[in-house]
Motif scaffolding. Structure first.
Motif, PDB file in Angstrom:
ATOM      1  N   THR A  93       0.738  -1.676   0.200  1.00  0.00           N
ATOM      2  CA  THR A  93      -0.129  -0.008   0.158  1.00  0.00           C
ATOM      3  C   THR A  93       0.549   1.285  -0.023  1.00  0.00           C
ATOM      4  O   THR A  93       0.809   2.070  -0.672  1.00  0.00           O
ATOM      5  CB  THR A  93      -1.218  -0.230   1.489  1.00  0.00           C
ATOM      6  OG1 THR A  93      -1.973  -1.213   1.247  1.00  0.00           O
ATOM      7  CG2 THR A  93      -2.019   0.859   1.411  1.00  0.00           C
ATOM      8  N   ASP A 153     -10.977  -3.413  -7.495  1.00  0.00           N
ATOM      9  CA  ASP A 153      -9.467  -2.987  -7.087  1.00  0.00           C
ATOM     10  C   ASP A 153      -9.802  -3.050  -6.069  1.00  0.00           C
ATOM     11  O   ASP A 153     -10.379  -3.797  -4.985  1.00  0.00           O
ATOM     12  CB  ASP A 153      -9.811  -1.464  -7.893  1.00  0.00           C
ATOM     13  CG  ASP A 153      -8.839  -1.105  -8.711  1.00  0.00           C
ATOM     14  OD1 ASP A 153      -8.581  -1.988  -9.159  1.00  0.00           O
ATOM     15  OD2 ASP A 153      -8.828  -0.114  -8.869  1.00  0.00           O
ATOM     16  N   TYR A 154      -8.777  -3.006  -5.081  1.00  0.00           N
ATOM     17  CA  TYR A 154      -7.922  -3.374  -3.076  1.00  0.00           C
ATOM     18  C   TYR A 154      -8.814  -2.043  -2.688  1.00  0.00           C
ATOM     19  O   TYR A 154      -8.624  -0.786  -3.372  1.00  0.00           O
ATOM     20  CB  TYR A 154      -6.534  -3.243  -3.448  1.00  0.00           C
ATOM     21  CG  TYR A 154      -6.313  -3.820  -2.447  1.00  0.00           C
ATOM     22  CD1 TYR A 154      -7.012  -5.167  -1.871  1.00  0.00           C
ATOM     23  CD2 TYR A 154      -5.677  -3.411  -0.974  1.00  0.00           C
ATOM     24  CE1 TYR A 154      -6.275  -5.413  -0.381  1.00  0.00           C
ATOM     25  CE2 TYR A 154      -5.416  -3.096   0.127  1.00  0.00           C
ATOM     26  CZ  TYR A 154      -5.972  -4.804   0.372  1.00  0.00           C
ATOM     27  OH  TYR A 154      -5.270  -5.047   1.838  1.00  0.00           O
ATOM     28  N   SER A 209      -5.695  -3.832 -10.203  1.00  0.00           N
ATOM     29  CA  SER A 209      -5.249  -4.742  -9.147  1.00  0.00           C
ATOM     30  C   SER A 209      -4.563  -5.854 -10.132  1.00  0.00           C
ATOM     31  O   SER A 209      -5.365  -6.742 -11.048  1.00  0.00           O
ATOM     32  CB  SER A 209      -6.444  -5.142  -8.165  1.00  0.00           C
ATOM     33  OG  SER A 209      -6.051  -4.387  -7.361  1.00  0.00           O
ATOM     34  N   PRO A 231      -6.910  -9.559  -8.123  1.00  0.00           N
ATOM     35  CA  PRO A 231      -7.594  -8.914  -6.827  1.00  0.00           C
ATOM     36  C   PRO A 231      -7.569 -10.128  -6.040  1.00  0.00           C
ATOM     37  O   PRO A 231      -7.650 -11.129  -6.208  1.00  0.00           O
ATOM     38  CB  PRO A 231      -9.392  -8.565  -7.580  1.00  0.00           C
ATOM     39  CG  PRO A 231      -8.929  -9.323  -8.862  1.00  0.00           C
ATOM     40  CD  PRO A 231      -7.806  -9.773  -8.982  1.00  0.00           C
ATOM     41  N   THR A 232      -7.300  -9.396  -4.282  1.00  0.00           N
ATOM     42  CA  THR A 232      -7.415  -9.780  -3.393  1.00  0.00           C
ATOM     43  C   THR A 232      -8.336 -11.243  -3.456  1.00  0.00           C
ATOM     44  O   THR A 232      -8.530 -11.655  -2.254  1.00  0.00           O
ATOM     45  CB  THR A 232      -7.649  -9.044  -2.021  1.00  0.00           C
ATOM     46  OG1 THR A 232      -6.430  -9.236  -0.947  1.00  0.00           O
ATOM     47  CG2 THR A 232      -8.474  -8.167  -1.605  1.00  0.00           C
ATOM     48  N   ASP A 250      -0.769  -2.988  -9.572  1.00  0.00           N
ATOM     49  CA  ASP A 250      -0.728  -2.806  -7.813  1.00  0.00           C
ATOM     50  C   ASP A 250      -0.729  -4.811  -7.715  1.00  0.00           C
ATOM     51  O   ASP A 250      -1.631  -5.634  -8.777  1.00  0.00           O
ATOM     52  CB  ASP A 250      -2.416  -2.942  -7.068  1.00  0.00           C
ATOM     53  CG  ASP A 250      -2.509  -3.861  -6.016  1.00  0.00           C
ATOM     54  OD1 ASP A 250      -1.416  -4.820  -5.669  1.00  0.00           O
ATOM     55  OD2 ASP A 250      -3.324  -3.824  -5.506  1.00  0.00           O
ATOM     56  N   TRP A 302     -12.521  -5.376   2.079  1.00  0.00           N
ATOM     57  CA  TRP A 302     -10.443  -5.341   1.149  1.00  0.00           C
ATOM     58  C   TRP A 302     -10.985  -4.981  -0.739  1.00  0.00           C
ATOM     59  O   TRP A 302     -10.164  -5.116  -0.409  1.00  0.00           O
ATOM     60  CB  TRP A 302     -10.360  -6.228   1.782  1.00  0.00           C
ATOM     61  CG  TRP A 302      -9.979  -6.163   2.936  1.00  0.00           C
ATOM     62  CD1 TRP A 302     -10.294  -7.164   4.058  1.00  0.00           C
ATOM     63  CD2 TRP A 302      -9.370  -5.281   3.690  1.00  0.00           C
ATOM     64  NE1 TRP A 302      -9.920  -6.636   5.393  1.00  0.00           N
ATOM     65  CE2 TRP A 302      -9.211  -5.589   5.191  1.00  0.00           C
ATOM     66  CE3 TRP A 302      -8.237  -4.384   3.070  1.00  0.00           C
ATOM     67  CZ2 TRP A 302      -8.604  -4.655   6.094  1.00  0.00           C
ATOM     68  CZ3 TRP A 302      -7.919  -4.047   4.536  1.00  0.00           C
ATOM     69  CH2 TRP A 302      -7.787  -4.018   5.618  1.00  0.00           C
ATOM     70  N   ALA A 303     -12.833  -5.302  -0.821  1.00  0.00           N
ATOM     71  CA  ALA A 303     -12.762  -4.938  -2.058  1.00  0.00           C
ATOM     72  C   ALA A 303     -14.021  -4.339  -1.666  1.00  0.00           C
ATOM     73  O   ALA A 303     -15.333  -5.311  -2.647  1.00  0.00           O
ATOM     74  CB  ALA A 303     -13.088  -6.517  -3.301  1.00  0.00           C
TER      75      ALA A 303
END
Ligand SMILES: *Cc1c(COP(=O)(O)O)cnc(C)c1O
Length: 390
Positions: free
Chosen positions: A86, A110-111, A159, A162-163, A188, A353-354
């Motif tokens: 970050t 995106d994050y 991203s 993605p997370t 990212d 987180w998203a």
């Protein structure tokens, strides 16, 4: 990946004997050589003093730059140490000269922390956040992106992985478009470093951020920033100190290269450890690691999909090592806790987180099971069996 390599990875990761670790997207298990490097570094500080250890172990610290340059296909002078992904991402985002009406194009995947920076800049400077639509597979629609970029577009931020899901966004196709338009492209790569091959030249991004603790298997509290030579001069780093710049007469000069994005004080033991983790990944070979992770995740997805009541939530044309799913009538939070009680690590994927993706897809909290190359088919079977007994 050969059985010998898998055996080596597991030998180097002693926790594999007692723990089933499917939380590699949170923090992967560090390998013994990385652990030893961190211990050696701390030991040197204990014996010699911090500054003296830094001088004595300079080659190990320098390897951070040459190692990442090798991993990413960039140059050592384009690499900066960061405390997290970050903060690396922030160094670029807040380093752009934002004016009212400037547009940034993002994607729904995106994050969350990146989204917050955009919203902060929207409140501060009146930038305009535009969202590129997804194609039918859920990944960023590259043709739509091409049409969206206009004279006010300052940045495309994406991203890569993605997370919150298994998708791998088409980062290189996006790079073709941003290059065509001459628009700054910030990638990212937090979940992609160590998971898939990442070549900044092939992708065509201007800057990239990553973290140590995830698929790279480095220590916590470490991260990396890559900024292309050509892009460095287009940024005004948001922080300054006596390491990144020097006073010259009545003014100052930035240090050459990406060093200008670094702080003087760093987690040196962690930096040496992350450099070792990069070498470890290079020794095993990123193509081999990437194929292994994708293969294991595909097996896990297939096994989960075959279970009644289980819904796999991953999108995308290309999928990576993050597997997200929900089980009918069972809150995901409870599943994660019950698995942990059985020595099985997963994590909870939830809206914080998203936020855009969760809102758009009306997603409930999901179980995130993320595999690494040291995981095995046998562990997948044990995982499924454990789920069945819940
Ligand atoms: C984890 C993650 C981040 C944040 O990484 P930190 O090192 O915690 O700052 C950013 N982007 C994505 C896609 C992530 O998964």
């Amino acid at each position: 990946m050969t059985p010998e390599t898998v055996a080596r990875l597991r030998r180097d990761t002693p926790a594999c004997e007692t723990l089933l670790h499917f939380n590699n997207a949170g923090a992967a298990l560090i390998a013994d050589p990385v652990h030893q490097t961190v211990l050696d570094y701390l030991d040197a500080e204990r014996r010699m003093g911090g500054y003296e250890a830094e001088a004595a172990l300079a080659p190990r610290l320098d390897r951070f730059y040459t190692g990442f340059a090798e991993l990413l296909g960039g140059e050592p002078s384009e690499i900066a140490y960061a405390e997290s992904a970050t903060r690396a991402w922030d160094s670029v985002f807040y380093g752009l000269d934002w004016r009212e009406g400037d547009e940034v194009i993002i994607h729904v995947s995106d994050y969350g922390s990146n989204t917050l920076s955009l919203l902060q800049m929207q409140a501060r400077k009146g930038i305009v956040i535009r969202e590129c639509p997804s194609d039918e597979t859920g990944q960023i629609d590259v043709l739509a992106l091409d049409r969206m970029i206009g004279p006010r577009t300052r940045l495309v931020a994406l991203s890569h992985i993605p997370t919150q899901g298994g998708m791998v966004n088409p980062a290189a196709a996006v790079g073709c478009v941003t290059r065509d338009h001459g628009v700054f492209y910030l990638l990212d790569a937090c979940q992609s470093l160590g998971q898939v091959e990442v070549d900044v030249q092939a992708i065509g991004c201007d800057a990239l951020s990553g973290t140590g603790r995830k698929f790279l298997r480095g220590p916590r509290g470490t991260g990396v920033l890559w900024v292309s030579k050509a892009a460095i001069g287009r940024l005004d780093p948001p922080f300054i100190d006596g390491h990144s710049a020097r006073v010259v007469g009545d003014g100052f000069d930035w240090e050459p290269g990406a060093k200008r994005f670094e702080a003087f004080e760093q987690n040196y033991a962690g930096k040496a450890g992350l450099a070792r983790a990069v070498d470890y990944a290079l020794e095993v070979g990123m193509p081999v690691i990437a194929a292994r992770i994708a293969g294991l995740a595909a097996t896990l997805r297939a096994e989960l999909s075959a279970r009644p009541g289980v819904t796999v939530r991953d999108q995308g044309e290309r999928k990576g090592g993050i597997v997200t799913f929900t089980v009918e009538d069972r809150p995901s939070r409870g599943i994660v806790e019950a698995l942990r009680a059985k020595g099985i690590n997963t994590s909870l994927s939830y809206a914080r987180w998203a936020p855009k993706d969760f809102a758009r897809r009306h997603l409930p909290e999901m179980v995130r099971a993320s595999v690494h190359a040291y995981n095995t088919e046998d562990e997948i079977e044990r995982f499924i069996a454990a789920l069945d007994t819940l």
